[in-house]
Scaffold this motif. Structure first.
Motif, PDB file in Angstrom:
ATOM      1  N   LYS A   8       0.790  -1.219   0.000  1.00 23.86           N
ATOM      2  CA  LYS A   8       0.000   0.000   0.000  1.00 23.86           C
ATOM      3  C   LYS A   8       0.827   1.277   0.000  1.00 23.86           C
ATOM      4  CE  LYS A   8      -4.075  -2.183   1.993  1.00 23.86           C
ATOM      5  NZ  LYS A   8      -5.092  -2.169   3.076  1.00 23.86           N
ATOM      6  N   ASP A  53     -10.887  -4.578  -6.018  1.00 20.64           N
ATOM      7  CA  ASP A  53     -10.265  -4.278  -4.715  1.00 20.64           C
ATOM      8  C   ASP A  53      -9.198  -3.199  -4.876  1.00 20.64           C
ATOM      9  OD1 ASP A  53     -11.743  -6.255  -3.387  1.00 20.64           O
ATOM     10  OD2 ASP A  53     -10.196  -7.784  -3.706  1.00 20.64           O
ATOM     11  N   ALA A  56     -10.623   0.237  -5.932  1.00 21.98           N
ATOM     12  CA  ALA A  56     -11.291   0.885  -4.800  1.00 21.98           C
ATOM     13  C   ALA A  56     -10.261   1.504  -3.859  1.00 21.98           C
ATOM     14  CB  ALA A  56     -12.162  -0.124  -4.055  1.00 21.98           C
ATOM     15  N   PHE A  57      -9.170   0.790  -3.624  1.00 18.26           N
ATOM     16  CA  PHE A  57      -8.085   1.328  -2.790  1.00 18.26           C
ATOM     17  C   PHE A  57      -7.499   2.588  -3.428  1.00 18.26           C
ATOM     18  CE2 PHE A  57      -3.434   1.507  -2.388  1.00 18.26           C
ATOM     19  CZ  PHE A  57      -3.321   1.793  -1.027  1.00 18.26           C
ATOM     20  N   LYS A  59      -8.860   4.679  -5.497  1.00 22.93           N
ATOM     21  CA  LYS A  59      -9.808   5.803  -5.425  1.00 22.93           C
ATOM     22  C   LYS A  59      -9.701   6.513  -4.076  1.00 22.93           C
ATOM     23  CE  LYS A  59     -13.181   3.916  -8.671  1.00 22.93           C
ATOM     24  NZ  LYS A  59     -14.523   3.268  -8.832  1.00 22.93           N
ATOM     25  N   LYS A  60      -9.559   5.729  -3.017  1.00 25.34           N
ATOM     26  CA  LYS A  60      -9.480   6.303  -1.670  1.00 25.34           C
ATOM     27  C   LYS A  60      -8.161   7.019  -1.423  1.00 25.34           C
ATOM     28  CE  LYS A  60     -12.481   2.840   0.521  1.00 25.34           C
ATOM     29  NZ  LYS A  60     -12.544   1.721   1.494  1.00 25.34           N
ATOM     30  N   ARG A  61      -7.113   6.618  -2.151  1.00 22.45           N
ATOM     31  CA  ARG A  61      -5.767   7.143  -1.874  1.00 22.45           C
ATOM     32  C   ARG A  61      -5.373   8.285  -2.801  1.00 22.45           C
ATOM     33  NH1 ARG A  61      -4.182   6.051   2.972  1.00 22.45           N
ATOM     34  NH2 ARG A  61      -1.974   5.879   2.450  1.00 22.45           N
ATOM     35  N   ARG A  62      -6.303   8.738  -3.653  1.00 27.72           N
ATOM     36  CA  ARG A  62      -5.985   9.887  -4.489  1.00 27.72           C
ATOM     37  C   ARG A  62      -5.676  11.103  -3.626  1.00 27.72           C
ATOM     38  NH1 ARG A  62     -10.709   9.844  -9.052  1.00 27.72           N
ATOM     39  NH2 ARG A  62     -11.917   9.262  -7.214  1.00 27.72           N
TER      40      ARG A  62
END
Length: 231
Positions: A8, A53, A56-57, A59-62
């Motif tokens: 991540k 998966d 989606a990760f 998108k959240k970490r932009r």
């Protein structure tokens, strides 16, 4: 796409970027020093993440991450990688692609479609030693050579890299590899590490720090940009 891992956060896998690393499963090489055996050997492969998966990760970490490194295994084994890269690109990320160079047509297609910003290509050894280094008898190096030549032409930001292993590499073989990529913009000699997931360590070991520097000095005659990683 068959995705076996997601790191991540990395500050190492994509130079100059705060990135994550996506690990694809499967490889057409069997380099004994490979530190990702669970991503290479068919009996160990497992799918731990879906594309959804990972997306989606992302998108959240932009705004926190700005790059995605795609590695393996060999990512270009996957016909679906193009669509996946398009989706990553649509989220605004820069993309670094790792490859062993054995799928030049796929590599060219991705680069010309603007689906990667940087390519890292493994140079396994001097050309004559590729079969032994990849554990593939009668290895045909022509496709790897095509990828190497394409990158040398400067179509995209790139680096070449060699994991240096006692038992497979020598001063002479590394000079042969350097001559093969003479003129390269970036070349890295990586110190072999036993990750605990190496395919086969029989007869293999690491060069120490002094030896790595000495090898780099020999290579630098042909590729002045050579640097050392992993020490």
């Amino acid at each position: 796409m068959f995705i076996s891992g997601l790191q991540k956060l990395t500050l190492l896998d994509y130079p100059g970027r705060v990135a994550c690393t996506v690990f694809t499963a499967g490889c057409n090489f069997r380099c004994p020093f490979c530190h990702n055996a669970p991503l290479v050997l068919p009996e160990l492969l497992r799918e731990d993440f879906t594309e959804d998966d990972v997306l989606a990760f992302l998108k959240k970490r932009r705004g926190i991450l700005d790059g995605v490194a795609i590695t393996g295994g060999e990512p270009l084994l996957h016909s679906g990688i193009d669509d996946f890269l398009k989706k990553v690109r649509e989220l605004g990320y820069s993309i670094k692609l790792d490859t062993n160079g054995s799928f030049p047509d796929h590599l060219v297609r991705i680069v010309e479609a603007g689906l990667a910003d940087r390519v890292a290509m493994d140079i396994k050894n001097a050309p004559a030693l590729y079969g032994r280094t990849t554990d593939i008898e009668n290895f045909d190096i022509s496709k790897v050579e095509a990828s190497k030549n394409y990158l040398l032409e400067g179509h995209i930001d790139y680096e070449f890299r060699t994991t240096v292993v006692k038992g497979l590499h020598t001063e002479e073989s590394l000079i042969g590899a350097a001559q093969w990529i003479e003129g390269a913009k970036e070349y890295y000699l990586q110190q072999f590490k036993n990750s605990g997931n190496v395919i086969n360590t029989d007869g293999l070991s690491a060069f120490d720090e002094n030896e790595m520097h000495a090898l780099a000095d020999k290579v630098r005659v042909y590729v002045p940009s050579v640097q050392i990683r992993g020490i």
